[in-house]
Motif scaffolding. Structure first.
Motif, PDB file in Angstrom:
ATOM      1  N   GLY A 386       0.861  -1.061   0.114  1.00 16.26           N
ATOM      2  CA  GLY A 386      -0.037   0.080   0.021  1.00 16.26           C
ATOM      3  C   GLY A 386       0.960   1.240  -0.206  1.00 16.26           C
ATOM      4  O   GLY A 386       0.437   2.158  -0.796  1.00 16.26           O
ATOM      5  N   GLU A 387       1.990   1.203   0.710  1.00 18.28           N
ATOM      6  CA  GLU A 387       2.804   2.277   0.714  1.00 18.28           C
ATOM      7  C   GLU A 387       3.616   2.557  -0.777  1.00 18.28           C
ATOM      8  O   GLU A 387       3.774   3.671  -0.943  1.00 18.28           O
ATOM      9  CB  GLU A 387       3.885   2.213   1.843  1.00 18.28           C
ATOM     10  CG  GLU A 387       3.412   2.378   3.232  1.00 18.28           C
ATOM     11  CD  GLU A 387       4.451   2.021   4.180  1.00 18.28           C
ATOM     12  OE1 GLU A 387       5.329   1.512   4.174  1.00 18.28           O
ATOM     13  OE2 GLU A 387       4.245   2.738   5.454  1.00 18.28           O
ATOM     14  N   THR A 393      -1.966   5.737   0.390  1.00 16.74           N
ATOM     15  CA  THR A 393      -1.803   4.344   1.220  1.00 16.74           C
ATOM     16  C   THR A 393      -3.260   4.033   1.798  1.00 16.74           C
ATOM     17  O   THR A 393      -3.544   2.690   1.658  1.00 16.74           O
ATOM     18  CB  THR A 393      -0.542   4.337   2.276  1.00 16.74           C
ATOM     19  OG1 THR A 393       0.802   4.823   1.640  1.00 16.74           O
ATOM     20  CG2 THR A 393      -0.572   2.970   2.793  1.00 16.74           C
TER      21      THR A 393
END
Length: 415
Positions: A386-387, A393
């Motif tokens: 996600g980052e 994110t």
């Protein structure tokens, strides 16, 4: 997955195929006016349409856009972004009220309904449908596309099966049709640039609603292909019937009347549906743009722009097409160049994002699938992916979770 691809592809076609294309008016001015060379031009346009259909929907998905500004701010400099943003806002509004004019002309030609009443009905419908949720809106936008495709095939069969044509006569009549373009190559580029300017805002929104980039790519490709087929076949029909339709506002409707009054009735209703599709998409995208930071503004902006657009629609459909479309097409040249450059620059990143999201979907599926184990290591991987995503994110993680939960619930209910 197939259903989702079809829904988005048909919605994209519904956005691009508006009053001009489904009625035949813009094809008369842009292609039929050049005779046989115009038909060749539509084949070239078809290739361009497939290529850019894929690009536009995919970029929307890649950036998870809610409006065109979110994509343009990522792929251009602030100065160019501002210019294109203003151009798209103007395009949405201008073509929006051209569509309202097309609604008035269509209902007037078929049903003798006063022009003002037909345009008003379409305007009110745009406002009412905007209160539906987006999934239902997507279905509404795409519902008329398969209908017009079938009807155009019927008109093509009626036109070409068992008929012979005097090609010299068709060429002579075609050349009498006024064209806003100096030659066929300008016409091809200007027309497709116009399609992009009128459709890109809503197409980015459609793309932004798709989490899986692979689905976005297939949807854009299929949508562009269907658009190209409809453009080429419709142009051939108009060219073959040019003696009948060279002076009317809604050429395809005039041909439909030759087949049968009931068929013409159905075609008029489908044309109205496609006009509504484009009008709604443009006003919706415009309202989305001006309410992106303040959602409460959405309905006031949408209603206000529709009301003003209705007033301006009284300038007349045929006249608006010949004046406004070429101007918007020239502005759209810059958009085509920027989209192509962005695609080439981001191609590898888009591919990486596609696989990243696939991994995230596989990982989070473990959490909500009773038959799989979701470990601490899986959780850490999910957060790290996600980052690494191009999207915020928290947003990408939350959206993927919601999508997976919904899919698993649907699968459970279907068993």
């Amino acid at each position: 997955m197939i259903k989702r691809i079809l829904n988005i592809a048909l919605a994209y076609v519904g956005v691009v195929i508006g009053a001009g294309l489904s009625s035949g008016q813009d094809l008369m001015q842009y292609f039929v006016s050049f005779g046989k060379l115009g038909i060749f031009g539509t084949l070239v346009l078809g290739v361009i349409s497939v290529f850019f259909g894929k690009i536009i929907i995919t970029l929307g998905s890649y950036y998870r856009s809610n409006d065109h500004f979110e994509v343009l701010s990522q792929i251009t400099s602030p100065f160019i972004n501002k210019i294109l943003d203003i151009s798209l806002v103007i395009s949405c509004f201008v073509v929006g009220f051209v569509m309202l004019a097309g609604a008035g002309s269509n209902l007037n030609q078929q049903f003798n309904i006063p022009f003002w009443a037909g345009s008003l009905f379409c305007a009110v419908l745009v406002i009412l449908v905007s209160f539906l949720d987006f999934e239902k809106i997507t279905s509404v936008i795409g519902i008329f596309t398969p209908m017009v495709f079938i009807m155009i095939v019927i008109i093509a069969i009626y036109t070409f099966v068992g008929h012979q044509f005097d090609m010299n006569e068709l060429e002579q009549i075609s050349k009498t049709i006024p064209s806003p373009m100096p030659n066929i190559w300008f016409s091809v580029l200007n027309y497709f640039a116009l399609c992009v300017m009128t459709g890109v805002s809503m197409a980015f929104v459609l793309g932004g609603s798709i989490m899986r980039i692979g689905i976005a790519e297939k949807s854009g490709f299929l949508g562009g292909l269907v658009v190209s087929i409809i453009i080429t076949v419709t142009t051939c029909i108009l060219y073959a019937n040019v003696k009948l339709v060279s002076t009317v506002d809604i050429p395809m409707l005039a041909i439909a009347k030759e087949i049968h009054p009931l068929f013409a009735l159905g075609y008029a209703l489908v044309i109205f549906g496609l006009i509504f599709n484009t009008a709604f998409s443009l006003f919706y995208a415009l309202a989305k743009r001006f309410s992106s930071k303040k959602p409460a503004r959405f309905y006031p902006v949408l209603i206000g722009t529709v009301v003003v657009g209705y007033a301006l629609s009284f300038m007349g459909f045929k006249e608006l097409v010949s004046i406004m479309y070429p101007i918007l097409g020239y502005i759209g040249f810059a958009m085509l160049i920027i989209l192509a450059i962005a695609w080439l620059k981001e191609k590898s990143n888009i591919k990486g994002e596609k696989f990243l999201r696939r991994k995230m979907i596989r990982l989070i599926t473990k959490k909500y699938d009773d038959n799989q184990e979701y470990t601490k290591e899986d959780k850490e991987k999910y957060h790290k992916l996600g980052e690494d995503s191009v999207v915020d994110t928290q947003s990408i993680k939350s959206d993927i979770k919601d999508m997976v939960k919904e899919q698993l619930e649907d699968n459970h209910e279907s068993k």
